[in-house]
Design a protein around this motif. Structure first.
Motif, PDB file in Angstrom:
ATOM      1  N   LEU A  51     119.547 122.884  12.063  1.00  0.00           N
ATOM      2  CA  LEU A  51     120.951 123.272  11.878  1.00  0.00           C
ATOM      3  C   LEU A  51     121.533 122.555  10.660  1.00  0.00           C
ATOM      4  N   TYR A  52     122.038 123.328   9.720  1.00  0.00           N
ATOM      5  CA  TYR A  52     122.594 122.795   8.470  1.00  0.00           C
ATOM      6  C   TYR A  52     123.993 123.381   8.245  1.00  0.00           C
ATOM      7  N   ALA A  53     124.773 122.692   7.421  1.00  0.00           N
ATOM      8  CA  ALA A  53     126.107 123.192   7.072  1.00  0.00           C
ATOM      9  C   ALA A  53     126.473 122.708   5.680  1.00  0.00           C
ATOM     10  N   ALA A  54     127.326 123.480   5.027  1.00  0.00           N
ATOM     11  CA  ALA A  54     127.782 123.115   3.678  1.00  0.00           C
ATOM     12  C   ALA A  54     129.134 123.762   3.430  1.00  0.00           C
ATOM     13  N   GLY A  55     129.831 123.247   2.401  1.00  0.00           N
ATOM     14  CA  GLY A  55     131.120 123.832   2.039  1.00  0.00           C
ATOM     15  C   GLY A  55     132.141 123.684   3.145  1.00  0.00           C
ATOM     16  N   LEU A  56     132.931 124.725   3.378  1.00  0.00           N
ATOM     17  CA  LEU A  56     133.993 124.645   4.372  1.00  0.00           C
ATOM     18  C   LEU A  56     133.492 124.796   5.796  1.00  0.00           C
ATOM     19  N   ASN A  57     132.196 125.018   5.995  1.00  0.00           N
ATOM     20  CA  ASN A  57     131.637 124.918   7.338  1.00  0.00           C
ATOM     21  C   ASN A  57     131.434 123.461   7.723  1.00  0.00           C
ATOM     22  N   ALA A  58     131.388 122.586   6.722  1.00  0.00           N
ATOM     23  CA  ALA A  58     131.244 121.150   6.958  1.00  0.00           C
ATOM     24  C   ALA A  58     132.612 120.486   6.846  1.00  0.00           C
ATOM     25  N   GLY A  59     132.801 119.403   7.545  1.00  0.00           N
ATOM     26  CA  GLY A  59     134.097 118.723   7.520  1.00  0.00           C
ATOM     27  C   GLY A  59     133.976 117.267   7.137  1.00  0.00           C
ATOM     28  N   GLY A  60     135.124 116.663   6.805  1.00  0.00           N
ATOM     29  CA  GLY A  60     135.180 115.240   6.549  1.00  0.00           C
ATOM     30  C   GLY A  60     134.992 114.819   5.112  1.00  0.00           C
ATOM     31  N   TRP A  61     134.653 115.747   4.224  1.00  0.00           N
ATOM     32  CA  TRP A  61     134.374 115.363   2.841  1.00  0.00           C
ATOM     33  C   TRP A  61     135.524 115.701   1.888  1.00  0.00           C
ATOM     34  N   LEU A  62     136.524 116.418   2.356  1.00  0.00           N
ATOM     35  CA  LEU A  62     137.630 116.820   1.483  1.00  0.00           C
ATOM     36  C   LEU A  62     138.744 115.789   1.414  1.00  0.00           C
ATOM     37  N   GLY A  63     138.752 114.822   2.343  1.00  0.00           N
ATOM     38  CA  GLY A  63     139.847 113.874   2.368  1.00  0.00           C
ATOM     39  C   GLY A  63     140.977 114.372   3.256  1.00  0.00           C
ATOM     40  N   GLY A 102     142.941 121.620  -3.900  1.00  0.00           N
ATOM     41  CA  GLY A 102     143.075 122.874  -4.633  1.00  0.00           C
ATOM     42  C   GLY A 102     142.099 123.008  -5.787  1.00  0.00           C
ATOM     43  N   SER A 103     142.312 124.051  -6.583  1.00  0.00           N
ATOM     44  CA  SER A 103     141.549 124.310  -7.810  1.00  0.00           C
ATOM     45  C   SER A 103     140.060 124.526  -7.580  1.00  0.00           C
ATOM     46  N   GLY A 104     139.699 125.137  -6.444  1.00  0.00           N
ATOM     47  CA  GLY A 104     138.309 125.485  -6.226  1.00  0.00           C
ATOM     48  C   GLY A 104     137.403 124.340  -5.833  1.00  0.00           C
ATOM     49  N   VAL A 105     137.981 123.243  -5.323  1.00  0.00           N
ATOM     50  CA  VAL A 105     137.176 122.093  -4.930  1.00  0.00           C
ATOM     51  C   VAL A 105     136.157 122.468  -3.856  1.00  0.00           C
ATOM     52  N   ALA A 106     136.498 123.427  -3.001  1.00  0.00           N
ATOM     53  CA  ALA A 106     135.572 123.840  -1.940  1.00  0.00           C
ATOM     54  C   ALA A 106     134.250 124.328  -2.519  1.00  0.00           C
ATOM     55  N   ILE A 107     134.293 124.896  -3.724  1.00  0.00           N
ATOM     56  CA  ILE A 107     133.067 125.396  -4.346  1.00  0.00           C
ATOM     57  C   ILE A 107     132.088 124.247  -4.603  1.00  0.00           C
ATOM     58  N   ALA A 108     132.607 123.068  -4.909  1.00  0.00           N
ATOM     59  CA  ALA A 108     131.739 121.913  -5.144  1.00  0.00           C
ATOM     60  C   ALA A 108     130.917 121.588  -3.899  1.00  0.00           C
ATOM     61  N   GLY A 109     131.545 121.687  -2.735  1.00  0.00           N
ATOM     62  CA  GLY A 109     130.826 121.433  -1.499  1.00  0.00           C
ATOM     63  C   GLY A 109     129.763 122.481  -1.230  1.00  0.00           C
ATOM     64  N   ILE A 110     130.092 123.729  -1.519  1.00  0.00           N
ATOM     65  CA  ILE A 110     129.130 124.809  -1.319  1.00  0.00           C
ATOM     66  C   ILE A 110     127.889 124.574  -2.174  1.00  0.00           C
ATOM     67  N   VAL A 111     128.097 124.250  -3.450  1.00  0.00           N
ATOM     68  CA  VAL A 111     126.984 124.095  -4.389  1.00  0.00           C
ATOM     69  C   VAL A 111     126.177 122.831  -4.096  1.00  0.00           C
ATOM     70  N   GLN A 112     126.866 121.692  -4.053  1.00  0.00           N
ATOM     71  CA  GLN A 112     126.160 120.419  -3.900  1.00  0.00           C
ATOM     72  C   GLN A 112     125.527 120.270  -2.519  1.00  0.00           C
ATOM     73  N   GLN A 113     126.311 120.523  -1.484  1.00  0.00           N
ATOM     74  CA  GLN A 113     125.792 120.338  -0.133  1.00  0.00           C
ATOM     75  C   GLN A 113     124.760 121.417   0.207  1.00  0.00           C
ATOM     76  N   GLY A 114     124.998 122.634  -0.252  1.00  0.00           N
ATOM     77  CA  GLY A 114     124.036 123.704  -0.010  1.00  0.00           C
ATOM     78  C   GLY A 114     122.699 123.414  -0.672  1.00  0.00           C
ATOM     79  N   ARG A 115     122.727 122.856  -1.880  1.00  0.00           N
ATOM     80  CA  ARG A 115     121.497 122.504  -2.603  1.00  0.00           C
ATOM     81  C   ARG A 115     120.748 121.390  -1.867  1.00  0.00           C
TER      82      ARG A 115
END
Length: 226
Positions: A185-197, A202-215
């Motif tokens: 079981l894996y999660a990334a981006g807005l399926n994952a919590g606790g990393w946004l503060g 704003g400004s597309g920060v969620a995309i960073a989680g999708i890319v980095q955590q997904g990779r």
């Protein structure tokens, strides 16, 4: 959660002003307008990212228990960043989605704001933009006067998603309530919590989680096959 997955970062949401989507991109300037609270006072730099302006709207409405409004003039609706055309202005007034008045005193009466404060806020704005600046909030776009006929749009926040989600480790594995990875079981981006503060910036920060955590999750899956 049914598999005993832990969650974290709950209690926050990502909001956006639903009509204007102000601050979603720096490629389009915010139209000439001001946000005012129930005291008819400006409270935020209106062309900042929506993650901050929406939070300011929420805080003002929660503190005063009343709506906040966007105030602008008819000519401002023709400027870049405006969601209105002339026909849409008329349609929204007819539908009760916009309040319109010839004077600020009349507009304030329609939406229940202190007339003197609203006139002072617009006067201060007009005086500043005549000098090419916004001394009160340092806004940089849409620096043009607000003149009648006047309009008021009640700010309404739209939910784009939650800041909370499944607790993960650095490899993107979802952790159970005891802190152990759940197999497969894996999660990334807005399926994952606790990393946004504490709130979404704003400004597309969620995309960073999708890319980095997904990779990282994909690399872990290939390496561990679990």
């Amino acid at each position: 959660m049914a598999s005993d997955a832990a969650v974290t970062g709950m209690g926050g949401v990502i909001d956006l002003e639903e009509k204007t989507a102000v601050g979603t991109t720096n490629k389009v300037p915010a139209m000439p307008m001001i946000f005012v609270n129930a005291l008819a006072q400006r409270f935020v730099c209106e062309d900042t990212t929506y993650g901050y302006s929406s939070r300011a709207v929420f805080q003002q409405e929660a503190a005063l228990g009343k709506p906040t409004y966007m105030i602008f003039g008819e000519a401002n609706a023709n400027e870049p960043g405006s969601p209105w055309t002339a026909d849409q202005l008329t349609a929204d007034v007819t539908a009760g989605k916009l309040s319109q008045a010839a004077t600020l005193t009349e507009l304030a009466d329609k939406i229940g704001l202190p007339a003197a404060n609203l006139e002072a806020a617009v006067t201060r704005w007009n005086e500043d933009v005549a000098k090419g600046t916004d001394e009160a909030w340092k806004r940089r776009t849409g620096l043009k006067p607000i003149e009648g006929p006047y309009y008021a749009h009640r700010n309404r926040l739209m939910n784009l998603g939650a800041t909370g989600g499944l607790r993960i480790n650095q490899d993107g594995q979802v952790l159970d309530t005891l802190g152990w990875p759940i197999r497969g079981l894996y999660a990334a981006g807005l399926n994952a919590g606790g990393w946004l503060g504490p709130f979404y910036p704003g400004s597309g920060v969620a995309i960073a989680g999708i890319v980095q955590q997904g990779r990282r999750a994909a690399q872990t899956l290939i390496r561990k096959r679990v």
